[in-house]
Design a protein around this motif. Sequence first.
Motif, PDB file in Angstrom:
ATOM      1  N   ARG A 127      12.482  -1.336 -11.631  1.00  0.00           N
ATOM      2  CA  ARG A 127      11.793  -0.157 -12.169  1.00  0.00           C
ATOM      3  C   ARG A 127      10.341  -0.492 -12.517  1.00  0.00           C
ATOM      4  N   GLU A 128      10.165  -1.659 -13.136  1.00  0.00           N
ATOM      5  CA  GLU A 128       8.806  -2.054 -13.503  1.00  0.00           C
ATOM      6  C   GLU A 128       7.952  -2.308 -12.269  1.00  0.00           C
ATOM      7  N   ALA A 129       8.563  -2.940 -11.239  1.00  0.00           N
ATOM      8  CA  ALA A 129       7.816  -3.187 -10.004  1.00  0.00           C
ATOM      9  C   ALA A 129       7.437  -1.889  -9.315  1.00  0.00           C
TER      10      ALA A 129
ATOM     11  N   ALA B  44       6.957   0.950 -10.821  1.00  0.00           N
ATOM     12  CA  ALA B  44       5.967   1.650 -11.638  1.00  0.00           C
ATOM     13  C   ALA B  44       4.573   1.066 -11.452  1.00  0.00           C
ATOM     14  N   ASN B  45       4.501  -0.243 -11.162  1.00  0.00           N
ATOM     15  CA  ASN B  45       3.199  -0.894 -10.985  1.00  0.00           C
ATOM     16  C   ASN B  45       3.216  -1.715  -9.701  1.00  0.00           C
ATOM     17  N   PRO B  46       3.198  -1.090  -8.528  1.00  0.00           N
ATOM     18  CA  PRO B  46       3.237  -1.847  -7.263  1.00  0.00           C
ATOM     19  C   PRO B  46       1.954  -2.647  -7.067  1.00  0.00           C
ATOM     20  N   MET B  47       2.105  -3.861  -6.474  1.00  0.00           N
ATOM     21  CA  MET B  47       0.974  -4.752  -6.223  1.00  0.00           C
ATOM     22  C   MET B  47       0.828  -4.973  -4.728  1.00  0.00           C
ATOM     23  N   CYS B  48      -0.430  -5.033  -4.291  1.00  0.00           N
ATOM     24  CA  CYS B  48      -0.718  -5.286  -2.875  1.00  0.00           C
ATOM     25  C   CYS B  48      -0.450  -6.758  -2.569  1.00  0.00           C
TER      26      CYS B  48
ATOM     27  N   THR C  88      -3.717  -3.290  -7.302  1.00  0.00           N
ATOM     28  CA  THR C  88      -2.744  -2.209  -7.411  1.00  0.00           C
ATOM     29  C   THR C  88      -2.583  -1.510  -6.070  1.00  0.00           C
TER      30      THR C  88
ATOM     31  N   ILE D  27      -1.002   1.567  -3.518  1.00  0.00           N
ATOM     32  CA  ILE D  27      -0.676   2.999  -3.507  1.00  0.00           C
ATOM     33  C   ILE D  27       0.240   3.249  -2.328  1.00  0.00           C
TER      34      ILE D  27
END
Length: 768
Positions: free
Chosen positions: A168-170, A172-176, A182, A184
Amino acid sequence: MPGFSAFELPLSSPLISMSKQNFPTLSFSNREMMEGHSELGLIGDHFDGGLLGRIKEDGYESRSGSDNFEGASGDDQEAANDQPKRKKKYHRHTPHQTQELEAFFKDCNHPDEKQRADLSRRLGLENKQVKFWFQNRRTQMKTQIERHENMILKQENERLRAENSVMREAMANPMCNNCGGTAIPGQISFDEHQIRIENARLKDELNRICALANKFLGRPISSLASPMSLPASNSGLELGIGRNGFSGGSSGLGMSMGLDFGDFSGGTLPAISGIRSPMGLMGNEIHAERSMLLELALVAMDELIKMAQADSPLWIKMDGGKEILNQEEYARMSSFISPTSPGYVTEASRETGVVIINSSALVETMMDPERWSEMFPSMVSRAITLDVIASGMGGSRNGSLQVMQAEIQLLSPLVPVRQLSFLRFCKQHAEGLWAVVDASIDAGRNFKRLPSGFLVQDTPNGFSKASITWVEHSQYDESLIHQLYRPLIASGLGFGAPRWIATLQRQCECLAIHMSSSIPSEDATAISPAGRRSMLKLAQRMANNFFSGICLSSSQKWDTHHLGNVGDEIKVMTRKNIDVPGEPPSIVLCAATSVWMPVSRQRVFDFLRDERMRGEWVILSAIGQMKEMLRISKGQVDGNSLSVLRANANNGGESSNNTLFLQETWNDTSCSALLYSPVEVESLKVVMSGGDSTYVALIPSGFTIHPDGHSGTQDGDDGGSSGCLLTVGLQILLNSLPTAKLTAESVETVNDLITGTIQKIKASLGVA
């Protein structure tokens, strides 16, 4: 990839529902849970896994296996609930009965009628009591198993909840994955997003593996991109890379050679600190690279053994006994062969000899970078250990593997220093038989050392002697080598096995003489053993200073100057002495060059070391004949010695009474040298009495003489020798102020000195 809901595990999920409905032990108190868990542990040693199926088919329940209502079954007890309550009579089995029943239960938990009758007769129980005891014991076992399973499911449930939280945390804040910023995701699904992340990770891993393989093998392995395109190969290294990513230490090659790496048997390798891939390594990548290094060492050792065998088809004997490498045969068997870049040439040589040192002592010397440099001072200008992957087994160097850096030099300013990073692996193959192999792990420079090293075996006569076979194999950019020195390097006397063997024999002979209690008669002087050791240390420092001035190694900081009024073949350098022990603050100017002489190497060497002919080539001072005040022998060969010289008073003037000359000369099949430095009389007296030689000021100059590589013989005689290569190096104290600048007049002066010295030597030898 499952959807996100698979990791969410809400309270209504099948796993939670099953835990609540099917496992009544969830409502037990913590005390009951702990008791049940401990009971399970007590029976674990005798528990039969085949009981599970039969236990779960049994529908009986009971409170215990030893305490029962006398003569009452489970159904009778339920029926009795409808009758008025009355005091129930309990029957407790005796310890002997319980022990016998437990023993039978371990062998058979579901006895038949005949077995129950036999037990009841032996134990003095009714048949129903035996039957109910086994029913209750099976129920107790079933309850304990259910409690244990319930605890496992609760732990699994908690683990899944934790993973769900992380996901859930991943989300909510996806990383490239590429830039670390961040991300999208847009309208793509979660599954597709995960696939893209995994794809990027695999690409990065593939590129890293290819970069490492290219670094170690010296050639790209683009075939890794397609597993179906892997070529068939017998190389343990290539198979390890192509099929498993990286191969560990338990390769087929290692097993066939009987190689044992001690702590590596478990597959765990310590972290490496001194070498990194271009992208940097973390965690599993470090382990992968260390596995690659380990496999590289195994393959290199196998190749060295093949090349060192006396009857190996890898070598072709030429006229005169010289051996050359059979390139076609080597290409068929080697794992290190790679396409040679334009301008690169291959240098391969093999040499055998006898050295005055035992095999274990030589191995210890080679694995210690400081002792290795001291054993080969004219060849190894600098050596360090970057990382120790394995220190050996049983307190010995057997199986020792380390990553090293070194600078290998040829004593001429026209030949660049060879800088390399390499693996050094040591293995004992039998009692008194050792092998040490080196293999480059840095293919990005202008020099690559292919598997090289030696096999050494103690002689059976009990003396400290060993027979040694040295193999040297490398590829280098020939365009960086001056034309004068290309034949010498190609002959193997520049960097090849003959030079390593000759230097080792000379150094071992020197060590044997000075460790012996008997000193040669020519050294019948008043100098003590402590004074002799101090003199040898002083001579070694003089030699190292001289070598650094003509070879431009990094052992000392020299600034090179390119001036228009000095030819390209004369190297002019300066060094600032600031806080250097034994040398006052100053600027030292050094000039060095190499020329071809149309006379034999031995003739030039004999001329230079003749004290009576000193005035024929010395320009820097008005010195005529020299008188030898002290000689310390360094070998049985004539000319291998350390001397203290004094100029004749009628030629040297007043200053000759205060100044002596420390001179070292040596001669072997690969090189001859004469090095000297003025030393104050009082300082030299302190050293000769055993005092500290560190603070004695030295400004060395001298000569080195190499074969020209065209000679039919290299023993130094005139027969078949066409010429030699003479290197002249001069160092002078330029200014007592370290901040002073180099002037054109100073450069012209040192240029005239070195040119005039060469001209006087040629004139004295009668050559143009």
